[in-house]
Scaffold this motif. Structure first.
Motif, PDB file in Angstrom:
ATOM      1  N   SER A  46       0.807  -1.226   0.000  1.00 44.50           N
ATOM      2  CA  SER A  46       0.000   0.000   0.000  1.00 44.50           C
ATOM      3  C   SER A  46       0.838   1.273   0.000  1.00 44.50           C
ATOM      4  O   SER A  46       0.390   2.319  -0.476  1.00 44.50           O
ATOM      5  CB  SER A  46      -0.944   0.005   1.203  1.00 44.50           C
ATOM      6  N   GLN A  47       2.075   1.225   0.499  1.00 42.45           N
ATOM      7  CA  GLN A  47       2.927   2.419   0.537  1.00 42.45           C
ATOM      8  C   GLN A  47       3.257   2.916  -0.865  1.00 42.45           C
ATOM      9  O   GLN A  47       3.589   4.080  -1.048  1.00 42.45           O
ATOM     10  CB  GLN A  47       4.226   2.161   1.327  1.00 42.45           C
ATOM     11  N   HIS A  48       3.133   2.075  -1.865  1.00 46.80           N
ATOM     12  CA  HIS A  48       3.484   2.470  -3.229  1.00 46.80           C
ATOM     13  C   HIS A  48       2.453   3.411  -3.855  1.00 46.80           C
ATOM     14  O   HIS A  48       2.753   4.081  -4.828  1.00 46.80           O
ATOM     15  CB  HIS A  48       3.708   1.238  -4.108  1.00 46.80           C
ATOM     16  N   VAL A  49       1.261   3.467  -3.284  1.00 51.13           N
ATOM     17  CA  VAL A  49       0.266   4.423  -3.771  1.00 51.13           C
ATOM     18  C   VAL A  49       0.797   5.836  -3.561  1.00 51.13           C
ATOM     19  O   VAL A  49       0.651   6.703  -4.421  1.00 51.13           O
ATOM     20  CB  VAL A  49      -1.081   4.221  -3.039  1.00 51.13           C
ATOM     21  N   GLU A  50       1.445   6.057  -2.431  1.00 51.49           N
ATOM     22  CA  GLU A  50       1.947   7.385  -2.084  1.00 51.49           C
ATOM     23  C   GLU A  50       3.302   7.698  -2.713  1.00 51.49           C
ATOM     24  O   GLU A  50       3.739   8.837  -2.692  1.00 51.49           O
ATOM     25  CB  GLU A  50       2.042   7.515  -0.564  1.00 51.49           C
ATOM     26  N   GLN A  51       3.983   6.704  -3.236  1.00 47.83           N
ATOM     27  CA  GLN A  51       5.307   6.950  -3.808  1.00 47.83           C
ATOM     28  C   GLN A  51       5.348   6.626  -5.293  1.00 47.83           C
ATOM     29  O   GLN A  51       6.357   6.165  -5.803  1.00 47.83           O
ATOM     30  CB  GLN A  51       6.374   6.179  -3.039  1.00 47.83           C
ATOM     31  N   SER A  52       4.267   6.908  -5.992  1.00 50.06           N
ATOM     32  CA  SER A  52       4.203   6.568  -7.411  1.00 50.06           C
ATOM     33  C   SER A  52       5.246   7.324  -8.232  1.00 50.06           C
ATOM     34  O   SER A  52       5.779   6.781  -9.205  1.00 50.06           O
ATOM     35  CB  SER A  52       2.801   6.796  -7.967  1.00 50.06           C
TER      36      SER A  52
END
Length: 132
Positions: free
Chosen positions: A76-82
């Motif tokens: 889920s952290q990858h949503v914020e670090q696209s």
């Protein structure tokens, strides 16, 4: 080759990278652990995958050097670090790698489908992108 300041910087970077890779290998996510069970020991079409393989200043989750394919698992952290992921993927592509991205939840819930997608990418050099 002249040994000097750059050598020390490169040696220090390599040591830090090695520690990071070892830490990541010792602490896999559930999805990484599950996928590795299927990729290790040439189980997928005879291709050799490496786990937590460094490429430049990045560490790939899984890399098949023979097929120039990198498999990334995203939580889920990858949503914020696209934006970071886009830069990272561009860096890897510039070095001749194709990048496949899967959500951790897809690896766990649809393992066979993820493996089929990776299998297809191993045999299709034009395949690249995100699993949907």
């Amino acid at each position: 080759m002249r040994i000097g300041h750059n050598f020390a910087e490169n040696f220090s970077f390599a040591a830090v990278m090695l520690r990071l890779v070892r830490t990541l290998r010792r602490n896999p996510t559930d999805a990484e652990y599950l996928l590795w069970k299927h990729l290790r020991r040439r189980q997928l079409a005879g291709f050799r995958f490496r786990r937590q393989h460094p490429v430049g200043s990045f560490v790939s989750d899984f890399a098949c050097l023979e097929a120039r394919l990198i498999v990334e698992l995203d939580g889920s952290q990858h949503v914020e670090q696209s934006n970071y992921d886009l830069r990272r993927d561009a860096y890897l592509r510039a070095r001749g790698f194709r990048v496949l991205r899967f959500w951790n939840s897809d690896v766990i819930a649809r393992t066979a489908r993820v493996l089929d997608t990776i299998f297809e990418a191993l045999h299709r050099p034009d395949m690249d992108g995100r699993f949907d």
